[in-house]
Write a protein that holds these residues in place. Structure first.
Motif, short mmCIF file in Angstrom:
data_model
loop_
_atom_site.label_atom_id
_atom_site.label_comp_id
_atom_site.label_asym_id
_atom_site.label_seq_id
_atom_site.Cartn_x
_atom_site.Cartn_y
_atom_site.Cartn_z
N CYS A 136 -4.14 2.69 -1.83
CA CYS A 136 -3.56 3.95 -1.38
C CYS A 136 -4.45 4.57 -0.30
CB CYS A 136 -3.48 4.89 -2.59
SG CYS A 136 -2.88 6.54 -2.21
N ILE A 137 -3.85 5.00 0.80
CA ILE A 137 -4.60 5.83 1.76
C ILE A 137 -4.48 7.26 1.26
CG2 ILE A 137 -4.72 6.65 4.14
CD1 ILE A 137 -3.88 3.93 5.09
N LEU A 138 -5.60 7.78 0.79
CA LEU A 138 -5.61 9.04 0.03
C LEU A 138 -6.34 10.13 0.80
CD1 LEU A 138 -5.21 10.18 -3.02
CD2 LEU A 138 -7.69 9.84 -3.15
N LEU A 139 -5.74 11.32 0.82
CA LEU A 139 -6.44 12.48 1.37
C LEU A 139 -7.00 13.30 0.20
CD1 LEU A 139 -4.04 13.88 4.14
CD2 LEU A 139 -6.01 12.34 4.41
N ALA A 140 -8.26 13.69 0.31
CA ALA A 140 -8.89 14.51 -0.74
C ALA A 140 -9.87 15.49 -0.09
CB ALA A 140 -9.63 13.61 -1.73
N ARG A 141 -10.07 16.59 -0.78
CA ARG A 141 -10.96 17.64 -0.26
C ARG A 141 -12.41 17.28 -0.61
NH1 ARG A 141 -9.87 22.52 1.60
NH2 ARG A 141 -7.66 22.05 1.31
N TRP A 171 0.84 -1.19 0.00
CA TRP A 171 0.00 0.00 0.00
C TRP A 171 0.88 1.24 0.00
CZ3 TRP A 171 -3.44 -1.36 4.89
CH2 TRP A 171 -4.15 -2.54 4.63
N CYS A 172 0.28 2.36 -0.35
CA CYS A 172 1.04 3.60 -0.32
C CYS A 172 0.23 4.72 0.34
CB CYS A 172 1.50 4.00 -1.72
SG CYS A 172 0.15 4.34 -2.87
N GLN A 173 0.89 5.84 0.55
CA GLN A 173 0.32 6.96 1.31
C GLN A 173 0.21 8.18 0.39
OE1 GLN A 173 2.89 7.94 4.55
NE2 GLN A 173 1.98 9.93 4.89
N GLY A 174 -1.00 8.52 0.01
CA GLY A 174 -1.22 9.63 -0.93
C GLY A 174 -1.62 10.91 -0.22
N PHE A 175 -0.64 11.56 0.39
CA PHE A 175 -0.90 12.83 1.09
C PHE A 175 -0.36 14.01 0.27
CE2 PHE A 175 -1.11 11.42 5.89
CZ PHE A 175 -2.05 10.47 5.57
#
Ligand SMILES: Cc1cc2nc3c(=O)[nH]c(=O)nc-3n(C[C@H](O)[C@H](O)[C@H](O)COP(=O)(O)OP(=O)(O)OC[C@H]3O[C@@H](n4cnc5c(N)ncnc54)[C@H](O)[C@@H]3O)c2cc1C
Length: 374
Positions: A166-171, A121-125
């Protein structure tokens, strides 16, 4: 098996198992693909034998026991050079947060896949305009019935080319919503239509991280981690892991490289000098701090801004160690294609990833020492 929940007995049994089961990487395989293959091989073997499951909750496929058990696994595996600290650290960074924020069924289904090496997995910050100022991120997720449609770009996403999720941050909030309530987190399948992953070459000549583009990517609403607007809180809970617990195994690796330096310096007939003493002291200081953090975690403490101290000490110790290599082994970094060269160059990233050195010092000044804004 519960006697193995006692850390000393656990370590002894793990060491015996590692002595009896040879997981040594193939000689001369230095490519990122080879590291990834070895990472997967080691995780699969350790998971099958049960070791990777200790220290993780039973609700997520673990075998329970204190968190410190998983630190012991990391220390033994990475300290013996069986896996590399970079890929290994993703477990310590991503899994605890997924367990805390995902629906319990999702965590139960997914965490075993990560721990067993079945998935990366990856970290999409981070984004091109939003690194230190993460709250300014512009990747957007718009709700459409029981899905969200994601558009935007992430960058510096480590190991995204190997990642399945992916652990993703989004607005998700509009301009009227305060920044810290306008961000949500998602667990996104990277093989979804509309995702493009482009590896980026680092100065040490490895494609370790990537740009990741999201063009109308449809994500089921039940892949949201927590509730709408919980993304900032998730990030603030994840970053302390990235700034502390994942270092325990990295420290074991740094000690092994310190020992290798001592050997090489002795072989060349040089005197082990005060520079080496300072490098050792920096490493030891880091290890003491990291041990205290592991023990605080073991008592159920929530990790927070105090982990910025661990991050500053890690970056200083790692750079000091490889600066010492640079001083004591003339040409090994500039002229020769050695492991030292790769490590020296990569150590420069230690004051950037997980939050830059300047930002960590700001956090220490403002949030731990209450020194105010200036
Ligand atoms: C090896 C590596 C792996 C990474 N992996 C990932 C990953 O997997 N996922 C992910 O999301 N990100 C990842 N990152 C990105 C990393 O989190 C960011 O690079 C970092 O947060 C800094 O952001 P930036 O690069 O945008 O720099 P900027 O934020 O633009 O900073 C540029 C410079 O300005 C300074 N600065 C900025 N703001 C302040 C301030 N308020 N006060 C004082 N100085 C300031 C910084 O210290 C820095 O020197 C990775 C980075 C590296 C190097």
């Amino acid at each position: 098996m519960t006697e193995l929940h006692e850390p000393a007995a656990f370590r002894a049994a793990l060491r015996q198992w590692l002595d009896e089961n040879d997981l040594t990487p193939a000689e001369g395989e230095h490519s990122l693909d080879a590291h990834q293959a070895q990472h997967v091989r080691v995780l699969a073997a350790l998971y099958d034998a049960g070791w990777m499951r200790y220290g993780w909750p039973e609700s997520a496929g673990g075998l329970g026991g204190p968190d410190v058990l998983r630190a012991i696994v990391g220390e033994e595996v990475v300290g013996r050079g069986l896996d590399h600290p970079g890929p290994y650290s993703m477990l310590d960074v991503l899994a605890p947060t997924l367990i805390d924020y995902a629906r319990p069924e999702l965590a139960a289904e997914m965490v075993p896949r990560l721990l067993s090496g079945a998935e990366t997995w990856c970290q999409g910050f981070s984004e091109p305009g939003s690194g230190s100022d993460l709250a300014s991120l512009t990747t957007r997720a718009v709700q459409d019935g029981d899905t969200y449609v994601v558009n935007g770009q992430k960058v510096w996403t480590s190991f995204a080319q190997y990642a399945k999720r992916c652990i993703l941050l989004a607005r998700t909030g509009g301009p009227d919503v305060p920044n810290h309530e306008a961000i949500s987190a998602f667990f996104v399948d990277l093989d979804s239509p509309g995702v493009t992953v482009r590896p980026l070459r680092t100065m040490h000549d490895v494609d370790e991280f990537c740009e990741v583009y999201f063009d109308d990517v449809v994500v089921p609403a039940d892949r949201m981690l927590g509730n709408p607007g919980d993304g900032w809180r998730l990030a603030m809970d994840l970053l302390p892991y990235e700034r502390s617990t994942c270092f325990w195994q990295r420290i074991a690796y740094l000690y092994s490289r310190f020992d290798a330096l001592v050997e090489q310096v002795k072989r060349q007939g040089q005197v082990v000098d005060t520079d080496m003493g300072e490098a050792y002291l920096a490493l030891h200081t880091l290890r003491c701090r990291s041990r205290a953090t592991q023990h605080r975690l073991a008592t159920g403490a929530k990790l927070g801004p105090d982990t910025s101290v661990d991050k500053v000490l890690l970056a200083s110790a790692e750079q000091r160690l490889f600066d010492t290599v640079h001083d004591l082994l003339p040409g090994a970094i500039e002229l020769d294609d050695t492991q030292w060269r790769t490590e020296y160059l990569y150590s420069r990233a230690a004051t950037i990833y997980g939050g830059t050195a300047e930002v960590q010092r700001n956090i220490i000044a403002r949030r731990l020492l209450d020194l105010g804004k200036e």
